[in-house]
Design a protein around this motif. Structure first.
Motif, PDB file in Angstrom:
ATOM      1  N   HIS C 123       0.758  -1.239   0.239  1.00 20.51           N
ATOM      2  CA  HIS C 123       0.041   0.131  -0.018  1.00 20.51           C
ATOM      3  C   HIS C 123       0.847   1.132  -0.144  1.00 20.51           C
ATOM      4  O   HIS C 123       1.788   1.524   0.826  1.00 20.51           O
ATOM      5  N   HIS C 125       0.659   5.599  -0.362  1.00 18.05           N
ATOM      6  CA  HIS C 125       0.108   7.022  -0.394  1.00 18.05           C
ATOM      7  C   HIS C 125       1.138   7.977  -1.188  1.00 18.05           C
ATOM      8  O   HIS C 125       2.011   8.043  -0.554  1.00 18.05           O
ATOM      9  N   GLY C 148       8.644  19.012  -2.646  1.00 12.82           N
ATOM     10  CA  GLY C 148       8.675  18.117  -1.443  1.00 12.82           C
ATOM     11  C   GLY C 148       7.461  17.126  -1.440  1.00 12.82           C
ATOM     12  O   GLY C 148       7.275  16.526  -0.326  1.00 12.82           O
ATOM     13  N   ALA C 149       6.596  17.186  -2.370  1.00  9.41           N
ATOM     14  CA  ALA C 149       5.544  16.166  -2.409  1.00  9.41           C
ATOM     15  C   ALA C 149       5.946  14.958  -2.659  1.00  9.41           C
ATOM     16  O   ALA C 149       6.862  14.570  -2.991  1.00  9.41           O
ATOM     17  N   ARG C 150       5.074  14.081  -2.004  1.00  6.85           N
ATOM     18  CA  ARG C 150       5.357  12.524  -2.255  1.00  6.85           C
ATOM     19  C   ARG C 150       4.981  11.984  -3.594  1.00  6.85           C
ATOM     20  O   ARG C 150       3.915  12.240  -3.904  1.00  6.85           O
ATOM     21  N   GLU C 193      11.436  11.775  -0.863  1.00  7.71           N
ATOM     22  CA  GLU C 193       9.868  11.647  -0.955  1.00  7.71           C
ATOM     23  C   GLU C 193       9.456  11.236  -2.392  1.00  7.71           C
ATOM     24  O   GLU C 193       8.304  10.742  -2.599  1.00  7.71           O
ATOM     25  N   PHE C 210      -7.895   6.111  -6.373  1.00  8.74           N
ATOM     26  CA  PHE C 210      -7.341   4.683  -6.047  1.00  8.74           C
ATOM     27  C   PHE C 210      -6.528   3.992  -7.474  1.00  8.74           C
ATOM     28  O   PHE C 210      -7.732   3.831  -8.231  1.00  8.74           O
ATOM     29  N   PHE C 442       1.792  21.045  -2.079  1.00  2.29           N
ATOM     30  CA  PHE C 442       3.326  21.155  -1.884  1.00  2.29           C
ATOM     31  C   PHE C 442       3.679  21.895  -3.246  1.00  2.29           C
ATOM     32  O   PHE C 442       4.262  21.369  -4.150  1.00  2.29           O
TER      33      PHE C 442
END
Lengths: 104, 229, 1008
Positions: C123, C125, C148-150, C193, C210, C442
């Motif tokens: 999983h 995110h 810096g966003a994932r 990240e 999703f 971000f």
């Protein structure tokens, strides 16, 4: 995957919830006063709109609390969630259509 | 006939050490499996026999009262855990010999439900009955409940640099530190098994499944750990 | 299959994304060949001069590699190993040492040997998920990650770069294309990240962003195990950037499936990425400009190229046609390939001129060649967009369906959006990356000018896309000189042709969804990637001549340019266009996924949770056979040496009826209930009264649904005025708690009642039988166990001889004198062992669920879920006594409905086979004795035979010395004494109807 915002626990996947059908269908005050037909209406008849629908959910894998949600049955978007002690948002059907009037 | 009926009140003294010796924790027989699965990057063990009390209360004064009995301010939002000291001398007492006291953590489970977690009474000298008694008195006649659930769940500790990777194989929640910082605990599910998931340190996670699921949860985690062994 | 091989071009001496120091040996159909690290199986085959693959699925026509990607409809192989894997496209199969494959003829067979490989799930995110790593995807990921966003970047290929891998010589962001890919990759991998997943195909897109993706990990999976071979990624993304590219369309002409007919873009990819030349003498047949790049790279690689361009002469000096001529190529305009010479491989192409209507305008001329490269235009890959109900519109200039309205929190960029110019892809991708990062919270730190100033409006951007795409002249079907459409392949995998589409419209099909199902087009492994839009185009052609009625749409499409025109009567008539016809519905998975990957680790012992009681180890050590009850593993019976199940159960039953026996009852659901209104609450939930239950006593209760059907049952103890301890059935524990919570929370919040599950807090041992009192007396010395001192349905809190505190109840589920000892679960094993020890002198016998069932059935105690099925009331079970006539409770109103009192309801009785040894199968139907007529059980009876009931439980009774059964029978109580016929498996047996309770009807045994 629907993500449902529990009013107490925040957004969680739909797999954590139990569905409870249409909201605001109160248990009759005096069931004995109802005809069989009226009782059957209460038991078995629910609305099935395309669009906004107020329904009950329980966060069964989390806080175990029941709450109400308004979900668009076409897009699956959940536009409102509210606790059982909160009023239904404005602009929604005031009463469940199916249980309004028997034989009307 | 009813007046003949006496239901024995719960004892509040310390449980006899011999009796405590009869306890078997739910993952007792899995200790070897857990040790074998553990390695440098991730480790799994059971933390047995924690005292766990379900607290239910709705009225603010009832919530405050049980919090006072535990020496904590009861947490009020999802994920929150309050820490305190229960027992002799309240927050100031330390576990010197002869005295009985235990650190206590109170996990928020719902707007009217908490789980108080204390150390094993064999170590702390604080009996389950004493905690139940103290909280029941604090709750009084008000709406709510104090229930011993110490046997109801067990506690599994997964730790190490790859602990989160093992959890990510099975937990749907976002475990990134931004979303799940140290000290957060929530109820959720792990492959359909209900668990309380609690991040107690950067690389340490507690999972509290109900006792009958211990074997499955340990088996599932151990399987997920093989990649890092 | 023939061993014929075409000797096409082979491996070029230089170039390609190959590690030529690392040759890789592989075997195909027993022939050893060599490729290089970096090859796919298909590129290695092309480099070995082999375009020919398996035959087609039905028509057994020779087929060749058509594409270089996931859309491949022909080149399927089985990978041989310990567990063979079939239907893998050679075009996406990464070459690895020792790979042993067999070519397939369009169909594979599942290997019935177990797959011992490991599969797992992960999983993840993400703030931003970027799907696709071509120029648009890379630009998006770079920008999205800068703040810096994932970010998770998904690429189905084993290399990043997408189309840039096939365009290595172009300049991207002032660098060589591959340098650009490497620099972005390095930047992304350095960002803490960011996750870059190659070999990972996002195959499903669902609500709330999703995504489900499959990662192929053969490169890292280890033989020792633990590392999965494939991993299913469950992705929850705040924002999604779809940069998934476009598919080139083949052209539908006669014999367009002969090996050596290949997509023009695939030809370029084989040459540029893998230095593999598919042919030396090439006819390139195109409807648009893009294929001229293929002509250029073929020429550079030393091939000769003749261009057949469907479009008329484009006069501009800057046109691709003129450019090619200046480079020395022959370019025939307003022409088409109308047929192929050769069957095992292309030896020539028949070329003819076509007029403005697409009809042949002259005789066909044969041009010798060994490869026909085709480009019928481009189809944006809209699968993931459409899976989310994203809207599409037909764009006539781009000649393709393009996304017209976005999906919430998604961006579509690059060729997947109809943007075919690389620089434009960078601009569009970067803009989406910045937009996604900002939306996710971000904001990108990059100040790079991504061209935000350009294309303020969608219209301006669309015009820019149109300019870049040039002119396209779609040819939905090229006429053959003989007029036939029989080998005009539309869907090569399904062997469907233009003739099949014509048959469908001839049979009246108008909707593309109907045509799909009538022909099977788009139902093959590529799911319409190759033939979908060509089918739709063909339909426009077939339906436009004679039908001005509205064309039923498939997936709602719309025309960018309105196609309404007026008929002679002045009414608007719609001529079919691809937009009005629409597409079929796109569904997951985008590419095939093995069931093993979906199962992940949930196989074998981990398939489902197995719940165990604290005494489980004892049961195992004592030879118990287990039964699954819900998720619980419960002891079923404990066979001793030489005993079968019947013998063991008979012995266990004897012990319980004549001596003493014990059973693990830990699995029962348990709920602790507290509150001033708890008695009132229980009184409403149970059909029988609970207000006046004294403290220290328990009561059996039945719960019904609102419609009056039995829902659960169990005994509830009153611990104190305001405290109760409810037990539920093993299977009902969770649903009963939910049921109580629902009423407490939603209907009666004013009642002071609080509920907590304590199912797992307590372990329960049932001690059963005439001598159980003696065992309990030893175990609980403080307890007055006399009949007078400890009455039926009472309980006591006591301290056992061991010092363990226990709650002991006098409850029976067998009719015998019986006790239940409840202790906190972690003492469960100790107390179980203590019971065994204390009972030893009485020969105490452990028993399992089978004996429990026999004992309770002899007493006609129903089991919810066995005697009930959601249509059975307490009255039907003969339990009128448990239903209050005065108080209000859940289900009561329904009992006064006519249907509940009319005759004909099925009601509980026992039935005794006249043959005392016959054990009826549970579920056996019961019919009137004369209902059979002349029916003998062979075949079907001439008329339906009315069922009057069915068997719900059936056992051999040790106590009765015969078989017996419980059954639900219409008006059962009125039939007592009658004979019925039981029907099972074509056999019939006479049974006598009896009252339900067969053993100890007076209840004399309860008190010992």
């Amino acid at each position: 995957m629907m993500v449902i915002p529990c009013p107490f626990c925040g957004p969680r996947n739909e797999t954590e919830y139990t569905y409870g059908g249409q909201a605001h269908v109160a248990y009759p005050e005096n069931p004995d006063a109802l005809t069989d037909e009226q009782w059957a209406q209460f038991l078995f008849y629910r609305d099935n709109p395309r669009g906004s629908y107020a329904e009950r959910w329980q966060h069964s894998a989390g806080c175990r609390k029941w709450f109400n949600a308004v979900r668009n049955t076409h897009t699956y978007e959940i536009t409102h969630v509210y606790r059982l002690d909160q009023a239904r948002p404005d602009g929604l059907p005031k009463a469940p259509l199916a249980t309004k009037e028997v034989g009307a | 006939m009813a007046e003949q009926m006496t239901v024995k009140p719960a004892a509040t003294g310390t449980t006899d050490a011999a009796v405590l010796g009869y306890r078997r924790s739910p993952a007792h027989h899995l200790a070897e499996l857990m040790a074998a699965a553990s390695g440098e990057q991730v480790r799994l063990r059971e933390v047995p026999f924690l005292t766990q009390i379900t607290i239910r209360a709705t009225a603010p004064e009832a919530v405050e009262a049980v919090g006072n009995a535990l020496g904590v301010t009861m947490p009020s939002a999802v994920g929150e855990v309050a820490q305190g000291e229960f027992g002799e001398g309240g927050s100031g007492s330390s576990g010197s010999s002869g005295s009985s006291g235990s650190s206590v953590s109170v996990v928020w489970l719902s707007p009217d439900e908490w789980l108080a977690v204390l150390g094993d009474e064999a170590d702390t000298g604080v009996s389950i009955a004493a905690v139940v008694e103290s909280l029941s008195v604090a709750l009084g006649e008000r709406r709510g409940q104090v229930v011993d659930v110490s046997s109801n769940r067990t506690t599994l500790e997964l730790s190490g640099s790859k602990a989160r990777a093992v959890l990510d194989k099975t937990i749907e929640l976002d475990l990134h530190p931004r979303e799940f910082p140290v000290g957060r605990a929530v109820s959720t599910q792990m492959e359909s098994v209900a668990v309380i998931l609690w991040r107690s340190a950067d690389d340490t996670w507690l999972l509290m499944p109900r006792a009958s699921f211990a074997e499955h949860v340990v088996g599932w985690l151990a399987d997920g750990m093989r990649e890092f062994s | 299959m023939t061993q014929h091989q075409n000797h096409h071009g082979g491996r070029l001496e230089r170039g390609g994304r190959l590690d030529r120091d690392q040759p890789i040996g592989f075997t195909i159909d027993g022939t050893a060949l060599t490729g290089y690290a970096g090859d796919t199986l298909a590129s290695a085959l092309v480099a070995n001069g082999r375009l020919r693959v398996g035959d087609s699925i039905y028509l057994r026509r020779p087929r060749g590699v058509l594409s270089a990607g996931v859309e491949e409809p022909n080149a399927f192989v089985r990978v041989n190993g310990e567990h063979n894997e079939s239907m893998l496209p050679a075009t996406t199969l990464e070459l690895r040492d020792g790979l042993d494959v067999t070519l397939l003829d369009g169909i594979g067979v599942l290997d019935d040997r177990p797959d011992r490989n490991e599969y797992d799930k992960m999983h993840v995110h993400a703030d931003v998920a970027v799907i696709g790593s071509g120029p648009a995807g890379l630009a998006a990921a770079k920008e999205a990650a800068s703040g810096g966003a994932r970010v998770v970047l998904f690429e189905q290929d084993f290399e990043l770069g997408g189309s840039l891998l096939s365009d290595p010589t172009i300049t991207v962001a002032d660098q060589g294309a591959l340098d650009y890919v490497a620099s972005v990759r390095a930047e992304l991998e350095a960002a803490p990240e960011v996750t870059v997943l190659t070999r990972t195909c996002v195959f499903g897109s669902y609500d709330n962003n999703f995504l489900v993706a499959l990662e192929k990990r053969d490169d890292v999976a280890s033989a020792e195990g633990g590392v999965s071979r494939q991993r299913l990624w469950h992705v929850t993304a705040g924002q999604v950037v779809l940069a998934v590219g476009a598919f080139e369309r083949p052209i539908v002409f006669s014999d367009n499936d002969v090996p050596g007919v290949m997509l023009a873009s695939a030809v370029k990819t084989y040459v540029e990425r893998w230095a593999a030349l598919p042919g030396r003498d090439v006819v390139l047949f195109t409807t648009n400009d893009s294929a001229y790049e293929t002509a250029r790279c073929l020429t550079k690689a030393g091939a000769t190229v003749t261009v057949i361009d469907a479009r008329p002469e484009v006069k501009a000096a800057t046109s691709a046609q003129e450019g090619a001529r200046r480079a020395g190529l022959t370019v025939r305009t307003a022409s088409a390939v109308v047929g192929i010479e050769g069957s095992e491989g292309v030896t020539g192409a028949f070329v003819a001129s076509i007029d403005d209507a697409g009809q042949l305008a002259g005789d066909a001329e044969l041009i010798a060649c060994d490869l026909v490269a085709v480009s019928g235009g481009w189809t944006p890959n809209v699968s993931l967009h459409s899976q989310r109900q994203g809207q599409l519109a037909w764009d006539d200039v781009l000649s393709g369906f393009v996304p017209s309205a976005g999906v919430k929190n998604q961006f579509v960029v690059g060729a997947g959006n109809g943007t075919y110019d690389t620089d434009d892809c960078l601009i569009e991708g970067a803009r989406a990356g910045r937009g996604a990062a900002a939306a996710a919270g971000f904001p990108a730190s990059s100040s790079a000018d991504g061209g935000d100033a350009v294309a303020e409006s969608a219209e301006v951007w669309r015009a820019r896309q149109h300019r870049a795409a040039g002119t396209v002249r779609p040819l939905w079907a090229v006429p053959a000189p003989d007029g036939s459409l029989d080998t005009h392949f539309v869907d090569p995998h399904r062997d469907n042709t233009a003739a099949d589409v014509l048959r469908a419209t001839g049979a009246g099909m108008r909707s593309v969804e109907h045509v799909k199902r009538y022909t099977s087009i788009s139902t093959g492994i590529d799911q319409g990637k190759i033939g979908g839009v060509n089918t739709i185009g063909l339909l426009t052609q077939l339906l436009s001549g004679n039908d001005t009625k509205a064309i039923p749409s498939g997936q709602p499409g719309q025309d960018a340019a309105d196609a309404v025109e007026l008929t002679a009567s002045g009414q608007p008539a719609r001529r079919p266009t691809p937009g009005t016809i629409g597409t079929t519905t796109f569904r997951a998975p985008f590419t095939p996924v093995a069931f093993t990957a979906l199962a992940g680790r949930g196989r074998g012992a981990l398939f489902d949770a197995a719940r165990t009681s604290p005494a489980h180890s004892w049961h195992v050590e004592h030879g118990a056979r287990f039964e699954d009850v819900g998720q619980w593993k419960r002891p079923w019976f404990y066979p001793q040496e030489g005993e079968d199940m019947d013998a063991a159960v008979a012995r266990e039953c004897r012990a319980a009826r004549e001596g003493v026996a014990f059973m693990d009852a830990t699995t029962l659901g348990k709920i602790e209930i507290r509150g001033a209104d708890a008695p009132e609450f229980l009184n409403r939930m149970y059909t029988n009264p609970f207000l006046k239950l004294p403290v220290g006593k328990g009561r059996y209760g039945v719960m019904c649904t609102v419609s009056g059907m039995v829902f659960d049952d169990g005994v509830t103890l009153r611990l104190a005025d305001d405290r109760f301890f409810m037990t539920t059935t093993t299977g009902g524990a969770a649903k009963v708690l939910d049921w109580l919570e629902e009423w407490s929370q939603t209907e009666w919040p004013e009642l002071d009642v609080t509920l907590s599950s304590v199912t797992e807090q307590w372990s329960t041992v049932a001690v059963v039988g005439p001598r159980s009192r003696e065992v309990i007396a030893k175990l609980a010395p403080d307890l007055d166990v006399s009949k007078e001192g400890f009455g039926f349905m009472e309980f006591r809190e006591t301290t056992l001889a061991s010092g363990i505190d226990a709650r002991v109840c006098r409850i029976t589920f067998s009719g015998e004198l019986a006790y239940e000892i409840n202790v906190p679960r972690w003492y469960g094993l100790k107390v179980w062992e203590d019971v065994a020890a204390a009972g030893e002198e009485f020969d105490i016998t452990p028993y399992g669920t089978e004996t429990m069932h026999v004992l309770r059935a002899e007493k006609a105690f129903p089991i919810v879920g066995q005697e009930t099925d959601g249509t059975v009331t307490p009255h039907d079970l003969g339990m009128d006594w448990v239903v209050s006539k005065t108080k209000e409770f859940i289900g009561k109103r329904s009992f006064s409905r006519a249907a509940f009192t009319e005759p004909g309801r099925k009601q509980l009785v026992s039935v005794l086979p006249l043959d005392h040894t016959l054990r009826l199968p549970e579920g056996a139907q019961l019919v009137e004795p004369d209902a059979l007529g002349d029916y003998t059980g062979e075949g079907l009876p001439t008329a339906p035979i009315a069922m009057v009931g069915f068997v719900t439980s059936s056992y051999h009774s040790q106590a009765l010395g015969r078989s017996f059964a419980l059954a639900l029978v219409k008006d059962g109580p009125t039939r007592v004494g009658q004979t019925l016929l039981a029907s099972f498996g074509g056999k019939f047996a006479e049974v006598e109807v009896r009252e339900p309770v067969l053993y100890d009807k007076e209840g004399a045994r309860r008190d010992g």
